[in-house]
Design a protein around this motif. Sequence first.
Motif, PDB file in Angstrom:
ATOM      1  N   MET A  34       0.966   6.353   1.638  1.00 11.28           N
ATOM      2  CA  MET A  34       0.399   5.134   2.215  1.00 11.28           C
ATOM      3  C   MET A  34      -0.933   5.426   2.906  1.00 11.28           C
ATOM      4  SD  MET A  34       2.322   2.742   4.930  1.00 11.28           S
ATOM      5  CE  MET A  34       1.501   1.548   5.907  1.00 11.28           C
ATOM      6  N   VAL A  35      -0.979   6.480   3.689  1.00 12.12           N
ATOM      7  CA  VAL A  35      -2.206   6.796   4.424  1.00 12.12           C
ATOM      8  C   VAL A  35      -3.332   7.180   3.443  1.00 12.12           C
ATOM      9  CG1 VAL A  35      -1.768   9.243   4.971  1.00 12.12           C
ATOM     10  CG2 VAL A  35      -3.103   7.901   6.502  1.00 12.12           C
ATOM     11  N   CYS A  36      -2.980   7.902   2.392  1.00  6.42           N
ATOM     12  CA  CYS A  36      -3.991   8.279   1.391  1.00  6.42           C
ATOM     13  C   CYS A  36      -4.494   7.047   0.643  1.00  6.42           C
ATOM     14  CB  CYS A  36      -3.428   9.298   0.404  1.00  6.42           C
ATOM     15  SG  CYS A  36      -3.089  10.879   1.165  1.00  6.42           S
ATOM     16  N   LEU A  37      -3.586   6.114   0.366  1.00  6.90           N
ATOM     17  CA  LEU A  37      -3.988   4.869  -0.310  1.00  6.90           C
ATOM     18  C   LEU A  37      -4.948   4.067   0.565  1.00  6.90           C
ATOM     19  CD1 LEU A  37      -0.832   3.286  -1.995  1.00  6.90           C
ATOM     20  CD2 LEU A  37      -2.955   3.901  -3.095  1.00  6.90           C
ATOM     21  N   LEU A  38      -4.617   3.944   1.849  1.00  4.51           N
ATOM     22  CA  LEU A  38      -5.472   3.154   2.739  1.00  4.51           C
ATOM     23  C   LEU A  38      -6.821   3.825   2.993  1.00  4.51           C
ATOM     24  CD1 LEU A  38      -2.825   1.776   5.225  1.00  4.51           C
ATOM     25  CD2 LEU A  38      -4.277   0.434   3.722  1.00  4.51           C
ATOM     26  N   ALA A  39      -6.877   5.126   2.757  1.00  5.27           N
ATOM     27  CA  ALA A  39      -8.156   5.829   2.892  1.00  5.27           C
ATOM     28  C   ALA A  39      -8.982   5.709   1.613  1.00  5.27           C
ATOM     29  CB  ALA A  39      -7.909   7.295   3.224  1.00  5.27           C
TER      30      ALA A  39
END
Lengths: 279, 295
Positions: free
Chosen positions: B193-198
Amino acid sequence: MMEVKELTFGYNRRQKVFENFSLSLGEGKICGLLGKNGTGKSTLLYLMTGLLRPQKGGIYYKGIDVRHRLPQTLGEMFIVPEEFALPRVTLRKYVSLNRSFYPRFSDELLRSCLRDFDMNEDIHLGELSMGQKKKAYMCFALATNTRFLVMDEPSNGLDIPSKSQFRRAVASGMTEDKTVVISTHQVRDIDSLLDHVIIIDGSRTLLNRSVSDICRRLCFAELTAGELTGDELYTQPSVQGQSVVLPNRLGEEHTTLNLELLFNATLAHPQQMAQVFTD
Amino acid sequence: MDNAIMNKTFSATRLGWLLKKDWTENKKTYLTYGGFYVGILLYKFLGSAYTASVIGHISTIDYMGMYMSAQSWGFLLLMMFAVTAIQGVNTKEERVNTLMLPASNSEKFAACLLRVTLGAFLFCLFGLLLADITAYLLANLFFDMPAGYSMLLLSGAPVSLSEDIGISANGLFVAGTPFIYYAFLAWFQSLYMVCLLANYWRKSAAVKVLLGIVVGCIVLFSVGSLLVLTLLHEYYIDVYNWIFGLAEKLQHLDVEELEAYGRMVMHGATWLLCLLTLFHYWLSYKFFTRIKIIA
């Protein structure tokens, strides 16, 4: 109402779209934001609504920095971008899901706007043409009754009858406490609607005047070659002969604003035009 | 309309509106995900029931395997829900809608997080329940099931897998071996999730990010292995002594002490994963607040 203070912004570090750009917008106006391609009209709209963040300077809506995207500021502004996405639901459903977010939402405005566009709430947003979608979206935008409404190329994709319907809808929804900013290349579609004109060119505001002020100081006329006096600020060939912009030195009867001519004149002779308004 | 609500930075009412809006606009997607999960499980469960009916003995039903299968496919469902973290910010047009909606960043992020975590968990739970009940009813209707056939959730398999999870006497949560699996799932989902939002502005971000994580893990593992091998080569006597000392120490421990050691390591790893998950959520929020119309 909206203050842009010493704004600096660029999509990359080398090329700035705005550098130390300032602008102030008051209430109760329908402003036309004009400029050549690539001068940053859409960028300015995105910055004013908090969709982009300035590198330097600030943008304030009623004193609140728009970059924070607070509900209290977002609830008072709406943007109709050139391209937009709508969910595959009926307009009635769309309205019921979104209206709660806008404290000043008006059912009356929605109905009157839909009536102006010959539409109703039972239309399905997933089954409309691009032009119809735009009309439905604009109806919702006007019905939110926000104090700051921004439209980017609103007449793109609208057929000829819809363009006059659009003007009627915007004008009928206008009140003293609202500001509407319309950015467009289709100047003929909106020239009768505007009461304020802003022309930008990069970091410069070439013109920021009310239509009444412009018409008090300038005359727009169609002259034949023999009628030219040499006093013209700007001329361009037209079917009748020459379209001209003249200084209204004698305070003659006001002529109707020719937005296209004004825009071309301002871009061609920015200093002369500025002089007219400072005299 | 209550105007006072607009001055709040976080309002549960507005969060409710966001969740309702999200569900109404995207329920087809979520139900498709759930349907896929139920379909797969139903196929597995019915296959297992059919085998048992043909052989005529209940012992041929591998309840533990069925439960593990439900968990593995559940992991995939979790990842599918994790992709929805960038649902409203995937394209420029969607970003305008999301960013301009009069709700605070924390409310928008909370709605996204609830969908990705709690929403996915509920879909897993109800999907498993639905598949289990349906498989049980269909099997009894169409197959000649042997005596003792029961629903998976009543078979004892989930309990035997989770029996180590409980509450200790002093009220602290005690995580047993199985809990580390759930902690790992939450950690991996939050990392995704964090990689996607980045990387929300990239085309096919979901696939690219997943590949990026896999490649990143391979690189980290390779570099780590090389580093360990180098260190082993340079300090092999010290490392040998340390390992030998540890092995000797472990040899003198009884089974209970060894189990306690094992549980301690597992608890430590579980808590570490939980903390990392929370860190990823915090980082996701930071990325979420920095989203712009054009990256």
